[in-house]
Design an enzyme around this catalytic site. Structure first.
Site, PDB file in Angstrom:
ATOM      1  N   HIS A  38      -6.531  -6.981  -0.675  1.00 49.81           N
ATOM      2  CA  HIS A  38      -6.622  -5.537  -0.891  1.00 49.81           C
ATOM      3  C   HIS A  38      -5.763  -5.134  -2.082  1.00 49.81           C
ATOM      4  O   HIS A  38      -4.677  -5.684  -2.291  1.00 49.81           O
ATOM      5  CB  HIS A  38      -6.165  -4.775   0.356  1.00 49.81           C
ATOM      6  CG  HIS A  38      -6.940  -5.115   1.591  1.00 49.81           C
ATOM      7  ND1 HIS A  38      -6.465  -6.000   2.530  1.00 49.81           N
ATOM      8  CD2 HIS A  38      -8.151  -4.713   2.018  1.00 49.81           C
ATOM      9  CE1 HIS A  38      -7.357  -6.120   3.504  1.00 49.81           C
ATOM     10  NE2 HIS A  38      -8.393  -5.352   3.216  1.00 49.81           N
ATOM     11  N   ASP A  89      -4.984 -12.641   3.297  1.00 46.48           N
ATOM     12  CA  ASP A  89      -6.280 -12.162   3.759  1.00 46.48           C
ATOM     13  C   ASP A  89      -7.389 -12.441   2.751  1.00 46.48           C
ATOM     14  O   ASP A  89      -8.546 -12.089   2.977  1.00 46.48           O
ATOM     15  CB  ASP A  89      -6.224 -10.676   4.100  1.00 46.48           C
ATOM     16  CG  ASP A  89      -5.349  -9.867   3.167  1.00 46.48           C
ATOM     17  OD1 ASP A  89      -4.941 -10.399   2.111  1.00 46.48           O
ATOM     18  OD2 ASP A  89      -5.059  -8.703   3.477  1.00 46.48           O
ATOM     19  N   ASP A 124      -2.964 -10.437  -2.649  1.00 48.44           N
ATOM     20  CA  ASP A 124      -3.546  -9.941  -1.407  1.00 48.44           C
ATOM     21  C   ASP A 124      -5.003  -9.544  -1.669  1.00 48.44           C
ATOM     22  O   ASP A 124      -5.365  -9.155  -2.784  1.00 48.44           O
ATOM     23  CB  ASP A 124      -2.760  -8.724  -0.930  1.00 48.44           C
ATOM     24  CG  ASP A 124      -3.108  -8.286   0.484  1.00 48.44           C
ATOM     25  OD1 ASP A 124      -2.373  -8.656   1.413  1.00 48.44           O
ATOM     26  OD2 ASP A 124      -4.114  -7.560   0.644  1.00 48.44           O
ATOM     27  N   HIS A 162       0.811  -1.225   0.000  1.00 44.18           N
ATOM     28  CA  HIS A 162       0.000   0.000   0.000  1.00 44.18           C
ATOM     29  C   HIS A 162       0.843   1.274   0.000  1.00 44.18           C
ATOM     30  O   HIS A 162       0.298   2.367  -0.199  1.00 44.18           O
ATOM     31  CB  HIS A 162      -0.922   0.041   1.223  1.00 44.18           C
ATOM     32  CG  HIS A 162      -2.015  -0.971   1.189  1.00 44.18           C
ATOM     33  ND1 HIS A 162      -2.845  -1.144   0.108  1.00 44.18           N
ATOM     34  CD2 HIS A 162      -2.424  -1.891   2.113  1.00 44.18           C
ATOM     35  CE1 HIS A 162      -3.711  -2.112   0.358  1.00 44.18           C
ATOM     36  NE2 HIS A 162      -3.470  -2.581   1.565  1.00 44.18           N
TER      37      HIS A 162
END
Length: 340
Positions: free
Chosen positions: A163, A248, A161, A125
């Site tokens: 996200h 995740d 991931d 991120h």
């Protein structure tokens, strides 16, 4: 497979999902595998140095690196609304984690076999200019630039991931030398990664986003790999394959709603290893990102390594029992945009 762990025990907030329990849980799962002798573990951080300011500056603004070092004097604190926390040792932990990602790249180039950086804090991120989403330095982006400095001009990054890897996308959005492919759940943090985000300028077409609906799992990932990731790799023909490996997307994870299983991670890693053998002489590096249910994280990583090495899956958690949504229209949109 060479494993480069950085537990970063000093970078910790017990009540935060990204905490110091994560890497020890993974290492315990790896040590329990019958095939653990297949892993060459570099278990002491002194086996690889922290990333230098010069190396960090291949991705991050020097002003940000200096500001992050300076803000350690105010720790413990939060420096991003995600929330992203720091402790007094967080800069050093993050620089060592980045150094492990660089060492993993060096290892796979020298040894012509896969490697994994089991590191935290995660990185995908973080854009060049600031911390974001539990991330301080963008480890996989730094690994990509390191690979290029070592003579591998074309880098493919696959981010599974849950996200979207917005920071990694920002690093390479106008760069045709890096192909970035992200699978992620649509409509959740950080609210980026739309299908139409395909790159700009010289990098037009080298960003491929696959925003999945809630509930997508093993069957969806099999389809998207065969219909998008594989043809993308065949067209780009990378010199090295890097993977932002987040766990995740597992059905047990508390922060999202995809439903990969550990067996699904095993299959996916095996297919990524095939791509690396086909195009990159086996040069494949996994870089840990998210994953916040400790059993799912630990067994997900173990199955990733087993899949990459050609061993059998070992999934004590089993599959999700929920039906998956139909992603046919999504895949058609991605394929039309990228001419797959």
């Amino acid at each position: 497979m060479n494993i480069f762990p950085v537990p970063s025990l000093e970078h910790n907030s017990d009540d935060h999902p990204e905490n110091a329990k994560r890497i020890p849980a993974i290492l315990a799962a790896l040590n329990g595998l019958p095939s653990s002798s297949s892993f060459t573990q570099s278990v002491h951080p002194s086996n690889f140095p922290a990333a230098t300011d010069e190396q960090l500056a291949t991705v991050h603004d020097p002003e940000y690196v200096a500001a992050l070092r300076q803000v350690m004097s105010r720790a413990p604190a939060y420096i991003d609304h995600a929330p992203t926390y720091i402790t007094p040792q967080s800069f050093d932990c993050a620089a060592l984690a980045a150094g492990a990602a660089l060492a993993a790249v060096q290892s796979t180039i020298e040894n012509q076999k896969s490697a994994m950086a089991l590191i935290r804090p995660p990185g995908h991120h973080a854009p060049p200019s600031h911390a974001m989403g539990f991330c301080l330095f963008n480890n996989v982006a730094l690994a990509a630039r390191h690979a290029q400095r070592l003579g591998l001009p074309k880098v493919m990054i696959v981010d599974f991931d849950v996200h979207h890897g917005n920071g990694t996308q920002d690093c390479f959005y106008s760069d045709s030398s890096v192909l970035f492919v992200s699978t992620h759940q649509a409509g959740i943090y950080p609210l980026t990664g739309h299908v139409e985000e395909t790159g700009s300028g010289a990098g037009d077409g080298t960003t491929v986003n696959i925003p999945l609906p809630a509930g997508a799992g093993d069957d969806s990932f099999r389809r998207l790999f065969d219909e998008i990731i594989l043809p993308a790799a065949d067209r780009f023909q990378p010199n090295i394959l890097l993977v932002s490996a987040g766990y995740d997307a597992h059905w047990r994870d508390p922060l999202a709603s995809l439903q990969l299983s550990c067996a699904g991670y095993h299959w996916l890693a095996g297919k990524l290893a095939e791509v690396a053998r086909k195009h990159c002489a086996g040069k494949l590096v996994f870089v840990l990102e998210g994953g916040y249910d400790l059993p799912a994280l630990a067994h997900g990583v173990a199955n990733t390594l087993l899949g990459a090495l050609g061993g059998p899956p070992a999934d004590p958690l089993g599959p999700s029992r929920r039906p998956e949504p139909d992603i046919t229209n999504l895949l058609a949109r991605v394929k039309a945009l990228h001419d797959f």
